[in-house]
Design a protein around this motif. Structure first.
Motif, PDB file in Angstrom:
ATOM      1  N   ILE A  18      -8.308   1.722  -7.804  1.00  0.00           N
ATOM      2  CA  ILE A  18      -7.764   1.026  -6.608  1.00  0.00           C
ATOM      3  C   ILE A  18      -6.945   1.991  -5.685  1.00  0.00           C
ATOM      4  O   ILE A  18      -6.095   2.729  -6.182  1.00  0.00           O
ATOM      5  CB  ILE A  18      -6.664   0.031  -7.002  1.00  0.00           C
ATOM      6  N   THR A  19      -7.510   2.075  -4.205  1.00  0.00           N
ATOM      7  CA  THR A  19      -6.744   2.573  -3.405  1.00  0.00           C
ATOM      8  C   THR A  19      -6.691   1.853  -2.131  1.00  0.00           C
ATOM      9  O   THR A  19      -7.244   0.528  -2.330  1.00  0.00           O
ATOM     10  CB  THR A  19      -7.618   3.903  -3.041  1.00  0.00           C
ATOM     11  N   GLY A  20      -6.105   2.279  -1.256  1.00  0.00           N
ATOM     12  CA  GLY A  20      -5.988   1.555   0.141  1.00  0.00           C
ATOM     13  C   GLY A  20      -7.541   1.108   0.815  1.00  0.00           C
ATOM     14  O   GLY A  20      -7.591   0.156   1.531  1.00  0.00           O
ATOM     15  N   LYS A  21      -8.611   1.687   0.369  1.00  0.00           N
ATOM     16  CA  LYS A  21      -9.862   1.463   0.707  1.00  0.00           C
ATOM     17  C   LYS A  21     -10.562   0.805  -0.250  1.00  0.00           C
ATOM     18  O   LYS A  21     -11.732   0.692  -0.025  1.00  0.00           O
ATOM     19  CB  LYS A  21     -10.506   3.083   1.018  1.00  0.00           C
ATOM     20  N   THR A  22     -10.089   0.554  -1.193  1.00  0.00           N
ATOM     21  CA  THR A  22     -11.091  -0.651  -2.137  1.00  0.00           C
ATOM     22  C   THR A  22     -11.263  -1.916  -1.683  1.00  0.00           C
ATOM     23  O   THR A  22     -10.079  -2.378  -1.000  1.00  0.00           O
ATOM     24  CB  THR A  22      -9.933  -0.813  -3.361  1.00  0.00           C
ATOM     25  N   PRO A  23     -12.343  -2.393  -1.283  1.00  0.00           N
ATOM     26  CA  PRO A  23     -12.654  -3.474  -0.363  1.00  0.00           C
ATOM     27  C   PRO A  23     -11.988  -4.624  -0.941  1.00  0.00           C
ATOM     28  O   PRO A  23     -12.128  -4.886  -2.118  1.00  0.00           O
ATOM     29  CB  PRO A  23     -14.078  -3.467  -0.525  1.00  0.00           C
ATOM     30  N   PHE A  49      -8.095 -15.922   0.908  1.00  0.00           N
ATOM     31  CA  PHE A  49      -7.998 -14.249   0.810  1.00  0.00           C
ATOM     32  C   PHE A  49      -6.662 -13.921   0.041  1.00  0.00           C
ATOM     33  O   PHE A  49      -5.651 -14.287   0.514  1.00  0.00           O
ATOM     34  CB  PHE A  49      -7.861 -13.655   2.279  1.00  0.00           C
ATOM     35  N   ASP A  50      -6.915 -13.346  -1.364  1.00  0.00           N
ATOM     36  CA  ASP A  50      -5.420 -12.904  -2.245  1.00  0.00           C
ATOM     37  C   ASP A  50      -5.741 -11.739  -2.613  1.00  0.00           C
ATOM     38  O   ASP A  50      -6.391 -11.610  -3.725  1.00  0.00           O
ATOM     39  CB  ASP A  50      -5.696 -14.293  -3.069  1.00  0.00           C
ATOM     40  N   PRO A  51      -5.057 -10.819  -2.207  1.00  0.00           N
ATOM     41  CA  PRO A  51      -5.160  -9.482  -2.996  1.00  0.00           C
ATOM     42  C   PRO A  51      -4.124  -9.252  -4.148  1.00  0.00           C
ATOM     43  O   PRO A  51      -4.011  -8.111  -4.388  1.00  0.00           O
ATOM     44  CB  PRO A  51      -4.630  -8.591  -1.620  1.00  0.00           C
ATOM     45  N   SER A  52      -3.638 -10.171  -4.606  1.00  0.00           N
ATOM     46  CA  SER A  52      -2.793  -9.976  -5.878  1.00  0.00           C
ATOM     47  C   SER A  52      -3.242  -9.376  -6.941  1.00  0.00           C
ATOM     48  O   SER A  52      -2.497  -8.712  -7.773  1.00  0.00           O
ATOM     49  CB  SER A  52      -2.269 -11.363  -6.102  1.00  0.00           C
ATOM     50  N   ASP A  53      -4.762  -9.292  -7.093  1.00  0.00           N
ATOM     51  CA  ASP A  53      -5.238  -8.656  -8.273  1.00  0.00           C
ATOM     52  C   ASP A  53      -5.312  -7.355  -8.016  1.00  0.00           C
ATOM     53  O   ASP A  53      -5.652  -6.422  -8.960  1.00  0.00           O
ATOM     54  CB  ASP A  53      -6.578  -9.314  -8.498  1.00  0.00           C
ATOM     55  N   LEU A  54      -5.160  -6.792  -6.941  1.00  0.00           N
ATOM     56  CA  LEU A  54      -5.018  -5.511  -6.438  1.00  0.00           C
ATOM     57  C   LEU A  54      -3.621  -5.007  -6.556  1.00  0.00           C
ATOM     58  O   LEU A  54      -2.963  -4.894  -5.305  1.00  0.00           O
ATOM     59  CB  LEU A  54      -5.780  -4.964  -5.020  1.00  0.00           C
ATOM     60  N   LEU A  55      -3.132  -4.461  -7.421  1.00  0.00           N
ATOM     61  CA  LEU A  55      -1.452  -3.984  -7.713  1.00  0.00           C
ATOM     62  C   LEU A  55      -0.738  -4.833  -7.027  1.00  0.00           C
ATOM     63  O   LEU A  55       0.295  -4.436  -6.236  1.00  0.00           O
ATOM     64  CB  LEU A  55      -1.546  -2.562  -6.771  1.00  0.00           C
ATOM     65  N   GLY A  56      -0.757  -6.028  -7.170  1.00  0.00           N
ATOM     66  CA  GLY A  56       0.020  -7.161  -6.598  1.00  0.00           C
ATOM     67  C   GLY A  56       0.194  -7.181  -5.318  1.00  0.00           C
ATOM     68  O   GLY A  56       1.130  -7.633  -4.614  1.00  0.00           O
ATOM     69  N   GLY A  57      -0.962  -7.021  -4.469  1.00  0.00           N
ATOM     70  CA  GLY A  57      -0.917  -6.983  -3.017  1.00  0.00           C
ATOM     71  C   GLY A  57      -0.780  -8.373  -2.241  1.00  0.00           C
ATOM     72  O   GLY A  57      -1.098  -9.321  -3.274  1.00  0.00           O
ATOM     73  N   GLY A  58      -0.390  -8.492  -1.383  1.00  0.00           N
ATOM     74  CA  GLY A  58      -0.162  -9.683  -0.686  1.00  0.00           C
ATOM     75  C   GLY A  58      -0.724  -9.535   0.732  1.00  0.00           C
ATOM     76  O   GLY A  58      -1.093  -8.742   1.324  1.00  0.00           O
ATOM     77  N   ALA A  59      -1.054 -11.019   1.249  1.00  0.00           N
ATOM     78  CA  ALA A  59      -1.788 -11.109   2.601  1.00  0.00           C
ATOM     79  C   ALA A  59      -0.512 -11.715   3.574  1.00  0.00           C
ATOM     80  O   ALA A  59       0.481 -12.508   3.335  1.00  0.00           O
ATOM     81  CB  ALA A  59      -2.844 -12.421   2.491  1.00  0.00           C
ATOM     82  N   SER A  60      -0.891 -11.285   4.989  1.00  0.00           N
ATOM     83  CA  SER A  60      -0.126 -11.771   5.898  1.00  0.00           C
ATOM     84  C   SER A  60      -1.051 -12.053   7.108  1.00  0.00           C
ATOM     85  O   SER A  60      -2.024 -10.918   7.357  1.00  0.00           O
ATOM     86  CB  SER A  60       1.141 -11.092   6.040  1.00  0.00           C
ATOM     87  N   ASP A  61      -0.574 -12.759   7.981  1.00  0.00           N
ATOM     88  CA  ASP A  61      -1.336 -12.697   9.356  1.00  0.00           C
ATOM     89  C   ASP A  61      -2.699 -12.651   9.497  1.00  0.00           C
ATOM     90  O   ASP A  61      -3.502 -11.898  10.017  1.00  0.00           O
ATOM     91  CB  ASP A  61      -0.596 -11.566  10.251  1.00  0.00           C
TER      92      ASP A  61
END
Length: 468
Positions: free
Chosen positions: A64-69, A147-159
């Motif tokens: 997982i990086t910032g470029k993982t889709p 659109f829920d990025p929580s599975d990617l290192l606890g990511g969150g969505a906004s805007d």
């Protein structure tokens, strides 16, 4: 007297007759120098080149990086378990909606929400974005994707964003935020998906495209006659930090290739700028941007490469909150904004509005700048907005978004009381230019404040004693 030290000039919409030539002569900041020349997109957006498909970062969950889709999750479909984690009766907070319409008339809306908390910047853990649709003109709605990025290192969505591109395709932008502890340039990243079947409630989607590492998803892009686009950008992590360039535009060609990034001169009065330019009849660009005491404006005379700041607009509205501008097919300019003015009273703030007779009416029930959502029309490219129609003044109302139907209908969404008990509602109004010109509904098909989503209607929502 410098404009920063001057109280915003308040005028009623019906009596505002300043021409831009007069505005520019009265506002000292208007002659501010142009911003620096447009800069290379990569210097602002980061290197958006994607790794090869076999790179470990492209094979979630192995790396997982910032470029993982990211991906969109289909919900409320046949065969789905009824107790999935994104169901509406678990939701306690939601807001910041967007709306779009397909060529066939299907309405789409998106907003972000949470089951556990109110908005938590900068990483927005616990937040996800909902995509909902209506096939009956906005009467009923169904949530169909998340659109829920929580599975990617606890990511969150906004805007989140919905907009229609120059070819008529509807696109969704998801803004993902992951706390990489400062070790990844794409901790914040904007990803764009395109609908493949927009007339179907569970449309298929294109793979996501990485747009950049800035917030590019609050305001709809401006489409030029040659089908190039101008995206509004803001570096929200720099809000409140003085002397930092933050308010920018990204110009893309018809194939999505970045052409340049332009920057507004630094303005420490600006909040979350949320700028949304229009093209005026002479080809120049005009935009409002959100500031401490109302809306300021800026102009560009070279297609968005450089900008002049104009100071506070003479009519005070949308005080430190979002408004939107849109040129209609008739040539009139639509403004959707909070019709509230503010001044000082006994050491505090007085909120009021000015009616059509020029009388000031102090707000008694909702003493806030975020109420009285109003549609305005300009006949003169945004110099004045003499026509207005109140859409909603029921509580805290904010963050409008609009789209146009083929029949001339104007669809507008906004939120109410994002975390308030019994509220956190997404409203939809459908109006026409004739309605705004009359100041009231005159079209039989128009309606105000249909509910797109309200969790408390489904057993959810914030309850007494909840601390968010």
């Amino acid at each position: 007297m410098a404009i920063q030290n001057h109280q915003p000039i308040v005028r009623s919409a019906t009596t505002l007759t300043f021409a831009f030539s007069l505005i520019t002569s009265l506002l000292p900041n208007f002659s501010a120098s142009l911003c620096a020349q447009a800069v290379a997109p990569e210097s602002v957006l980061g290197d958006t080149t994607m790794p090869p498909p076999d790179d470990v970062s492209q094979r979630f969950p192995y790396g997982i990086t910032g470029k993982t889709p990211p991906a969109l999750t289909k919900v409320n479909h046949a065969g789905q378990e009824p107790y999935h984690k994104h169901r509406i009766n678990l939701r306690v907070f939601q807001g910041c909606p967007q709306v779009e319409i397909s060529d066939g008339g299907r309405l789409w809306a998106t907003w972000f929400g949470s089951n556990t908390q109110t908005e938590r910047a900068p990483f927005h853990q616990g937040q996800f974005s909902v995509i909902s649709t209506s096939g009956d003109g906005g009467k009923t709605w169904k949530e169909v994707f998340v659109f829920d990025p929580s599975d990617l290192l606890g990511g969150g969505a906004s805007d989140p964003m919905l907009w229609k591109d120059p070819t008529g395709n509807i696109r969704f932008i998801g803004l993902r935020n992951i706390d990489f502890k400062g070790k990844d340039d794409f901790a914040t990243s904007a990803w764009e998906f395109t609908m493949l079947d927009p007339e179907k409630e569970h449309t298929r989607w294109s793979p996501p495209r990485l747009l950049g590492n800035k917030n590019i998803s609050v305001m709809k892009p401006l489409i030029f006659p040659d089908k190039t686009i101008l995206r509004s950008m803001d570096d929200f992590k720099l809000v409140g930090k003085k002397d930092k360039v933050r308010i920018r535009f990204l110009k893309e060609d018809v194939d999505g290739k970045p052409l340049f990034v332009s920057e507004l001169p630094i303005d420490n009065d600006a909040g979350f700028a949320e700028q949304m330019p229009i093209i005026r009849k002479d080809g120049s660009l005009f935009t409002f941007y959100r500031a401490r005491n109302g809306q300021k404006f800026a102009e560009s005379f070279d297609g968005g490469r450089t900008w002049q700041l104009g100071g506070y607009y003479p009519m005070q509205f949308s005080i430190n909150t979002k408004c939107i501008l849109k040129t209609l097919p008739s040539g009139r300019v639509l403004l959707v904004a909070n019709d509230v003015q503010m001044d000082s009273k006994n050491g505090g703030k007085r909120y009021f509005y000015t009616d059509d007779l020029g009388k000031e009416n102090e707000l008694k029930k909702n003493k806030t700048a975020r109420t009285r959502m109003t549609a305005y029309l300009s006949e003169d490219d945004g110099k004045t907005f003499p026509h207005r129609m109140l859409l909603c003044d029921d509580g805290q109302i904010s963050y409008p978004s609009a789209t146009l139907g083929k029949d001339g209908a104007i669809y507008i969404v906004y939120d109410q009381g994002r975390g308030e008990i019994g509220q956190h509602t997404i409203f939809l109004s459908k109006i026409t230019e004739a309605d705004v010109l009359a100041g009231k509904r005159v079209d039989d098909d128009s309606f105000l404040n249909n509910i797109v989503s309200r969790p408390s209607d489904h057993g959810g929502g914030r309850r007494e004693g909840d601390t968010l």
